[in-house]
Design a protein around this motif. Structure first.
Motif, PDB file in Angstrom:
ATOM      1  N   ARG A  62      67.412 -27.404 -31.615  1.00  0.00           N
ATOM      2  CA  ARG A  62      67.834 -28.748 -31.187  1.00  0.00           C
ATOM      3  C   ARG A  62      66.647 -29.699 -31.106  1.00  0.00           C
ATOM      4  O   ARG A  62      66.743 -30.869 -31.478  1.00  0.00           O
ATOM      5  CB  ARG A  62      68.550 -28.676 -29.843  1.00  0.00           C
ATOM      6  N   GLU A  65      65.651 -30.625 -34.582  1.00  0.00           N
ATOM      7  CA  GLU A  65      66.643 -31.557 -35.112  1.00  0.00           C
ATOM      8  C   GLU A  65      66.421 -32.949 -34.528  1.00  0.00           C
ATOM      9  O   GLU A  65      66.438 -33.956 -35.248  1.00  0.00           O
ATOM     10  CB  GLU A  65      68.054 -31.057 -34.797  1.00  0.00           C
ATOM     11  N   LYS A  71      67.795 -30.337 -40.322  1.00  0.00           N
ATOM     12  CA  LYS A  71      69.148 -30.892 -40.342  1.00  0.00           C
ATOM     13  C   LYS A  71      70.116 -29.755 -40.074  1.00  0.00           C
ATOM     14  O   LYS A  71      69.982 -28.666 -40.637  1.00  0.00           O
ATOM     15  CB  LYS A  71      69.419 -31.520 -41.706  1.00  0.00           C
ATOM     16  N   ARG A  72      71.078 -30.004 -39.220  1.00  0.00           N
ATOM     17  CA  ARG A  72      72.133 -29.032 -38.887  1.00  0.00           C
ATOM     18  C   ARG A  72      73.396 -29.462 -39.611  1.00  0.00           C
ATOM     19  O   ARG A  72      73.845 -30.597 -39.460  1.00  0.00           O
ATOM     20  CB  ARG A  72      72.353 -29.027 -37.378  1.00  0.00           C
ATOM     21  N   TYR A  84      71.020 -24.478 -40.969  1.00  0.00           N
ATOM     22  CA  TYR A  84      69.884 -25.327 -40.638  1.00  0.00           C
ATOM     23  C   TYR A  84      68.980 -25.384 -41.860  1.00  0.00           C
ATOM     24  O   TYR A  84      68.782 -24.372 -42.540  1.00  0.00           O
ATOM     25  CB  TYR A  84      69.112 -24.742 -39.450  1.00  0.00           C
ATOM     26  N   THR A  87      64.302 -31.014 -43.342  1.00  0.00           N
ATOM     27  CA  THR A  87      64.430 -32.356 -43.904  1.00  0.00           C
ATOM     28  C   THR A  87      63.154 -32.634 -44.705  1.00  0.00           C
ATOM     29  O   THR A  87      62.189 -31.849 -44.630  1.00  0.00           O
ATOM     30  CB  THR A  87      64.543 -33.401 -42.771  1.00  0.00           C
TER      31      THR A  87
END
Length: 126
Positions: A62, A65, A71-72, A84, A87
């Motif tokens: 988290r 992110e 990115k999830r 997951y 990026t």
């Protein structure tokens, strides 16, 4: 089909465990390394990161992110799952992370000696 992550990717003798250079929280660099070859599910990440509790791994994911490094993606369907992936910003961390890992591997013995000396001194004074 992608190659599974090796269970011993971060074994106790891995330089990553001694790396004094931190990227995010304690486990962030290891998560980034796990995602280097592409998207992974939580259960895949748990294999090499078995020393991390699910709760702590979730917190680390988290945080990464939130920082825009991963990115999830939720995949709906008959068997919904989450993946997951790094990026572009997260991928930009790979080069500095590789440099930090190389430095740690080069100075492995010195780091171990320093930690042992510190621990011995702490035991004698405490």
């Amino acid at each position: 089909m992608r190659e599974p992550l090796p269970a011993d990717m971060f074994d106790e003798l891995c330089p990553s465990s001694l790396n004094p250079i931190r990227f995010g929280d304690k486990w962030a660099a290891l998560v980034i390394r796990c995602l280097e070859q592409g998207p992974r599910r939580f259960s895949e990440l748990r294999v090499p990161l078995s020393r991390v509790t699910p709760k702590v791994l979730t917190r680390s994911l988290r945080s990464l992110e939130r920082d825009g490094l991963i990115k999830r993606t939720v995949h709906a369907g008959s068997t919904p799952h989450v993946e997951y992936e790094l990026t572009p910003l997260g991928r930009s961390m790979l080069r500095p992370l590789a440099a930090a890992c190389a430095w740690t591997a080069e100075h492995w013995d010195e780091l171990l000696d320093a930690r042992e000396a510190y621990d011995n001194a702490a035991r004698q004074t405490g």
